[in-house]
Design an enzyme around this catalytic site. Structure first.
Site, PDB file in Angstrom:
ATOM      1  N   GLY A  43      92.713  41.442 -38.970  1.00  0.00           N
ATOM      2  CA  GLY A  43      93.125  42.280 -37.995  1.00  0.00           C
ATOM      3  C   GLY A  43      92.092  41.995 -36.755  1.00  0.00           C
ATOM      4  O   GLY A  43      91.530  40.804 -36.574  1.00  0.00           O
ATOM      5  N   VAL A  44      91.846  43.101 -35.804  1.00  0.00           N
ATOM      6  CA  VAL A  44      90.680  43.129 -34.950  1.00  0.00           C
ATOM      7  C   VAL A  44      89.426  42.812 -35.569  1.00  0.00           C
ATOM      8  O   VAL A  44      88.790  42.151 -34.681  1.00  0.00           O
ATOM      9  CB  VAL A  44      90.651  44.641 -34.302  1.00  0.00           C
ATOM     10  CG1 VAL A  44      89.879  44.378 -33.154  1.00  0.00           C
ATOM     11  CG2 VAL A  44      91.980  45.357 -33.802  1.00  0.00           C
ATOM     12  N   ASP A  45      89.005  43.213 -36.669  1.00  0.00           N
ATOM     13  CA  ASP A  45      87.916  42.862 -37.343  1.00  0.00           C
ATOM     14  C   ASP A  45      87.485  41.364 -37.261  1.00  0.00           C
ATOM     15  O   ASP A  45      86.503  40.935 -36.708  1.00  0.00           O
ATOM     16  CB  ASP A  45      87.938  43.705 -38.578  1.00  0.00           C
ATOM     17  CG  ASP A  45      86.370  43.750 -38.975  1.00  0.00           C
ATOM     18  OD1 ASP A  45      85.470  43.543 -38.498  1.00  0.00           O
ATOM     19  OD2 ASP A  45      86.299  44.347 -40.049  1.00  0.00           O
TER      20      ASP A  45
ATOM     21  N   ILE B 254      91.214  42.528 -27.468  1.00  0.00           N
ATOM     22  CA  ILE B 254      90.147  43.289 -27.507  1.00  0.00           C
ATOM     23  C   ILE B 254      88.724  42.466 -27.383  1.00  0.00           C
ATOM     24  O   ILE B 254      87.765  42.773 -26.828  1.00  0.00           O
ATOM     25  CB  ILE B 254      89.749  44.210 -28.462  1.00  0.00           C
ATOM     26  CG1 ILE B 254      88.815  45.260 -28.127  1.00  0.00           C
ATOM     27  CG2 ILE B 254      89.417  43.503 -29.971  1.00  0.00           C
ATOM     28  CD1 ILE B 254      89.256  46.527 -27.915  1.00  0.00           C
TER      29      ILE B 254
ATOM     30  N   GLY C  37      97.109  49.249 -37.854  1.00  0.00           N
ATOM     31  CA  GLY C  37      97.492  47.773 -38.343  1.00  0.00           C
ATOM     32  C   GLY C  37      97.622  48.182 -39.933  1.00  0.00           C
ATOM     33  O   GLY C  37      98.357  48.693 -40.399  1.00  0.00           O
TER      34      GLY C  37
ATOM     35  N   TYR D  73      95.844  49.460 -41.736  1.00  0.00           N
ATOM     36  CA  TYR D  73      95.477  51.095 -42.238  1.00  0.00           C
ATOM     37  C   TYR D  73      96.952  52.016 -42.153  1.00  0.00           C
ATOM     38  O   TYR D  73      97.043  52.883 -42.584  1.00  0.00           O
ATOM     39  CB  TYR D  73      94.462  51.642 -41.660  1.00  0.00           C
ATOM     40  CG  TYR D  73      93.122  51.011 -42.109  1.00  0.00           C
ATOM     41  CD1 TYR D  73      93.007  50.292 -43.319  1.00  0.00           C
ATOM     42  CD2 TYR D  73      91.864  51.541 -41.921  1.00  0.00           C
ATOM     43  CE1 TYR D  73      91.815  49.885 -43.757  1.00  0.00           C
ATOM     44  CE2 TYR D  73      90.642  51.298 -42.441  1.00  0.00           C
ATOM     45  CZ  TYR D  73      90.914  50.287 -43.447  1.00  0.00           C
ATOM     46  OH  TYR D  73      89.510  49.984 -43.844  1.00  0.00           O
TER      47      TYR D  73
ATOM     48  N   ASN E 121      86.245  48.134 -41.369  1.00  0.00           N
ATOM     49  CA  ASN E 121      86.343  48.845 -42.344  1.00  0.00           C
ATOM     50  C   ASN E 121      85.046  49.424 -43.127  1.00  0.00           C
ATOM     51  O   ASN E 121      84.132  48.904 -42.627  1.00  0.00           O
ATOM     52  CB  ASN E 121      87.043  48.088 -43.607  1.00  0.00           C
ATOM     53  CG  ASN E 121      86.227  46.824 -44.018  1.00  0.00           C
ATOM     54  OD1 ASN E 121      85.116  46.928 -44.393  1.00  0.00           O
ATOM     55  ND2 ASN E 121      87.068  45.614 -43.840  1.00  0.00           N
TER      56      ASN E 121
HETATM   57  P1  ADP Z   1      93.116  49.004 -38.830  1.00  0.00           P
HETATM   58  O1  ADP Z   1      92.581  48.298 -40.282  1.00  0.00           O
HETATM   59  O2  ADP Z   1      92.299  49.963 -38.442  1.00  0.00           O
HETATM   60  O3  ADP Z   1      94.567  49.477 -38.924  1.00  0.00           O
HETATM   61  P2  ADP Z   1      93.901  46.257 -37.696  1.00  0.00           P
HETATM   62  O4  ADP Z   1      92.939  45.444 -37.224  1.00  0.00           O
HETATM   63  O5  ADP Z   1      94.691  46.022 -38.883  1.00  0.00           O
HETATM   64  O6  ADP Z   1      92.992  47.704 -38.121  1.00  0.00           O
HETATM   65  O7  ADP Z   1      94.921  46.816 -36.622  1.00  0.00           O
HETATM   66  C1  ADP Z   1      94.380  47.704 -35.639  1.00  0.00           C
HETATM   67  C2  ADP Z   1      95.420  47.604 -34.474  1.00  0.00           C
HETATM   68  O8  ADP Z   1      95.017  46.571 -33.590  1.00  0.00           O
HETATM   69  C3  ADP Z   1      96.825  47.032 -34.489  1.00  0.00           C
HETATM   70  O9  ADP Z   1      97.597  47.750 -33.758  1.00  0.00           O
HETATM   71  C4  ADP Z   1      96.692  45.396 -34.146  1.00  0.00           C
HETATM   72  O10 ADP Z   1      97.986  45.111 -33.945  1.00  0.00           O
HETATM   73  C5  ADP Z   1      95.757  45.479 -33.089  1.00  0.00           C
HETATM   74  N1  ADP Z   1      94.954  44.036 -33.007  1.00  0.00           N
HETATM   75  C6  ADP Z   1      95.073  43.151 -33.825  1.00  0.00           C
HETATM   76  N2  ADP Z   1      94.331  42.148 -33.215  1.00  0.00           N
HETATM   77  C7  ADP Z   1      94.052  42.763 -32.069  1.00  0.00           C
HETATM   78  C8  ADP Z   1      93.054  42.097 -31.013  1.00  0.00           C
HETATM   79  N3  ADP Z   1      92.403  40.717 -30.753  1.00  0.00           N
HETATM   80  N4  ADP Z   1      92.846  43.000 -29.738  1.00  0.00           N
HETATM   81  C9  ADP Z   1      93.350  44.072 -29.779  1.00  0.00           C
HETATM   82  N5  ADP Z   1      94.236  44.536 -30.926  1.00  0.00           N
HETATM   83  C10 ADP Z   1      94.453  43.780 -31.807  1.00  0.00           C
END
Ligand code: ADP
Length: 182
Positions: A38-40, A17, A125, A127, A30
C-alpha cells in the site's frame, strides 16, 4: 474541497501521497516500520533505500504512535510514520488508536513548526477500517488540533482514487455541516 479551521485549511485532494510537496507527508506504516504494501510500499519505493536504512534504527513504533524520518528522494523533506490500528469490529479501541496516530503526527509537525502536512487515509486499506468512519475520526482529530495550535496551517488529506475522495467529501459535508456547494 477545503474548509477553514481557525487560520488553517483542511483540504481533500485525490492523488498520490509520494508526489506531495508539503513539508512532510504521513506514512500509514506498520509497527515494524520495516516496510509493507500500500502507501508504505509506495513511499519506500519513491524515497529510495536510505529510508529503510533509517527505519531500521528506530526500533519499530507502537500502534497509535508516530516516528519521523527524512524524506530522501521525495519532494517532502520529512516522513512521519504513523501506525494505525487494524480494524476488528470497532469495539477494540480502534477509533481512539486511529485518533492517537493522527494527533501524534500533528504534534510532530507542530513541534517542528512545519507549515504543511499531507495524510493518506490511515488504516483504510489492508487494515480494513471502514472509510467513512475513519474519515470522521480524522476530521474530528484534525479539527481539534488546528483549533488549538498555529501550525500546521495546511493539512491535506490525499485520497488515492475517486471513490475514496467522494467518501471523504460526503463525510466532510456531514461532519462540518456544510452545504453541497462548498
Ligand atoms: P493501512 O495498512 O493503514 O490500511 P494501506 O497502505 O493499505 O494502509 O492503505 C491506506 C489507504 O491509502 C488506502 O485507502 C489506500 O487506497 C491508500 N493508498 C494506497 N496507495 C496510496 C498512495 N500512493 N497515495 C495515497 N494513498 C494511497
Amino acid at each position: 474541497m477545503q474548509i477553514k479551521i481557525q487560520n488553517a485549511v483542511l483540504e481533500l485532494a485525490q492523488g498520490d501521497i509520494t508526489k506531495q510537496d508539503t513539508d512532510a507527508i504521513v506514512n500509514a506504516a506498520n509497527s515494524s516500520l520495516l516496510g509493507g504494501g500500500g502507501v508504505d510500499g509506495a513511499i519506500h519505493r519513491a524515497a529510495g533505500p536510505q529510508l529503510l536504512a533509517e527505519c531500521r534504527t528506530l526500533g519499530g513504533c507502537a500502534t497509535g504512535d508516530a516516528k519521523i524520518t527524512r524524506g530522501y528522494n521525495l519532494p517532502a523533506r520529512y516522513i512521519i510514520h504513523a501506525v494505525g490500528p487494524v480494524y476488528r469490529d470497532g469495539t477494540q479501541g480502534e477509533a481512539e488508536l486511529l485518533a492517537a496516530c493522527y494527533r501524534r503526527a500533528l504534534e510532530i509537525a507542530n513541534a517542528h513548526a512545519w507549515r504543511s502536512l499531507a495524510f493518506p487515509a490511515i488504516s483504510t486499506g489492508v487494515y480494513g477500517y471502514p472509510m467513512a468512519d475513519a474519515a470522521r475520526v480524522a476530521f474530528a482529530t484534525i479539527r481539534d488540533f488546528l483549533t488549538r495550535h498555529d501550525t500546521p496551517q495546511l493539512v491535506r488529506m490525499v485520497l488515492y482514487d475517486a471513490r475514496a475522495l467522494q467518501t471523504h467529501e460526503n463525510s466532510m459535508r456531514e461532519f462540518f455541516a456544510m452545504s453541497a456547494e462548498n
